[in-house]
Scaffold this motif. Sequence first.
Motif, PDB file in Angstrom:
ATOM      1  N   ASP A 122       7.590  10.207  36.106  1.00  0.00           N
ATOM      2  CA  ASP A 122       8.695   9.760  35.239  1.00  0.00           C
ATOM      3  C   ASP A 122       9.687   8.893  36.008  1.00  0.00           C
ATOM      4  O   ASP A 122      10.271   7.973  35.441  1.00  0.00           O
ATOM      5  N   ILE A 163       9.628   6.719  32.920  1.00  0.00           N
ATOM      6  CA  ILE A 163      10.207   7.057  31.619  1.00  0.00           C
ATOM      7  C   ILE A 163      11.135   5.939  31.144  1.00  0.00           C
ATOM      8  O   ILE A 163      11.959   5.425  31.904  1.00  0.00           O
ATOM      9  N   THR A 168       6.036   6.541  30.711  1.00  0.00           N
ATOM     10  CA  THR A 168       5.155   7.660  31.023  1.00  0.00           C
ATOM     11  C   THR A 168       5.276   8.791  29.998  1.00  0.00           C
ATOM     12  O   THR A 168       4.319   9.519  29.747  1.00  0.00           O
ATOM     13  N   HIS A 169       6.453   8.931  29.409  1.00  0.00           N
ATOM     14  CA  HIS A 169       6.684   9.976  28.403  1.00  0.00           C
ATOM     15  C   HIS A 169       5.956   9.624  27.108  1.00  0.00           C
ATOM     16  O   HIS A 169       5.284  10.480  26.505  1.00  0.00           O
ATOM     17  N   ASN A 180       1.928  10.040  27.566  1.00  0.00           N
ATOM     18  CA  ASN A 180       1.644  11.251  28.322  1.00  0.00           C
ATOM     19  C   ASN A 180       0.153  11.573  28.367  1.00  0.00           C
ATOM     20  O   ASN A 180      -0.305  12.290  29.260  1.00  0.00           O
ATOM     21  N   SER A 226       3.927  13.343  32.887  1.00  0.00           N
ATOM     22  CA  SER A 226       5.353  13.191  32.578  1.00  0.00           C
ATOM     23  C   SER A 226       6.045  14.520  32.839  1.00  0.00           C
ATOM     24  O   SER A 226       5.821  15.496  32.132  1.00  0.00           O
ATOM     25  N   LYS A 282       8.211  15.539  29.702  1.00  0.00           N
ATOM     26  CA  LYS A 282       7.486  15.932  28.494  1.00  0.00           C
ATOM     27  C   LYS A 282       6.700  17.218  28.704  1.00  0.00           C
ATOM     28  O   LYS A 282       6.569  18.039  27.786  1.00  0.00           O
TER      29      LYS A 282
END
Length: 276
Positions: free
Chosen positions: A133, A188, A249-250, A253, A258, A261
């Motif tokens: 993230d 993120i 990245t979130h 996922n 992540s 997350k």
Amino acid sequence: MYKEVRSIKLKLREGKNKSVYLTDPGFFGDDVIMAFSTRFGGHSLSPYNSLNLSYLSGDEYKNVLKNRISFLEALNIDVFAGVLAGQVHGDRIEFVKEKISEFGILLPGVSVENTDGLITTSKNLPLVGTFADCVPLFFYDNVKKVVAISHAGWRGTKENIAKKTIDNIIKETGGKVSDIKVIIGPSIGSCCYEVGAELHDAFKDYSFYENICRVKNQRLYLDLWLANSIQLEQAGVLSENILVSEICTHCNNDFFFSYRKEKGNTGRMMGLIKII
């Protein structure tokens, strides 16, 4: 084979051993290998499935070892090469000339301690960081032949690690900031990085506060991509020499680990850069 990653600006590659990674689309040129791993093509089981590259995640030792070998082999890099940053969410940057272990980055506990940025002018010395993230920053000066990698979470961003990396590159090489190119890798995005009021206010004294701290539907969000881009430009990096991957990245996922997350119960990607 893989779900398309939204807004992808980096090239997707699969090594001969099935390890999947993203790489430079040609922005740096032919003298550098830049790579950022995904979660595909490894040996780890859920929730670390499958290319987890961190020994600190709770995964089994043997799986992480095999994953690190697979990732380096996918890049056709000597598996005993490399230097790993021992990240602490700080702003310390270290200039390195050679690896610190005969086993490179393969074994646990071998890293440049308390360091979130690495710089080198040495050929065939991969610089490596771990991410899930936080923002990976990749640097290359084509004139002085120097590369760097930095780890910019919110703390590192607040401490201006992007500019400090630039300053250290120039200090070590005598180069020009106008010759430095930077790739801001998968991390993120402001679409998902919801923060509390205390963190939101931590950037209030920054000139770009209103640009990076946003309110959506009465919720607070932070834009680390833009924050690092602005800091790089303030350091003198030309805007055309900054490539933002725009890969969250979130949001992705299924493609990347992540930390947020998956509530910390997850693996880590690796970012790598090397002068050929």
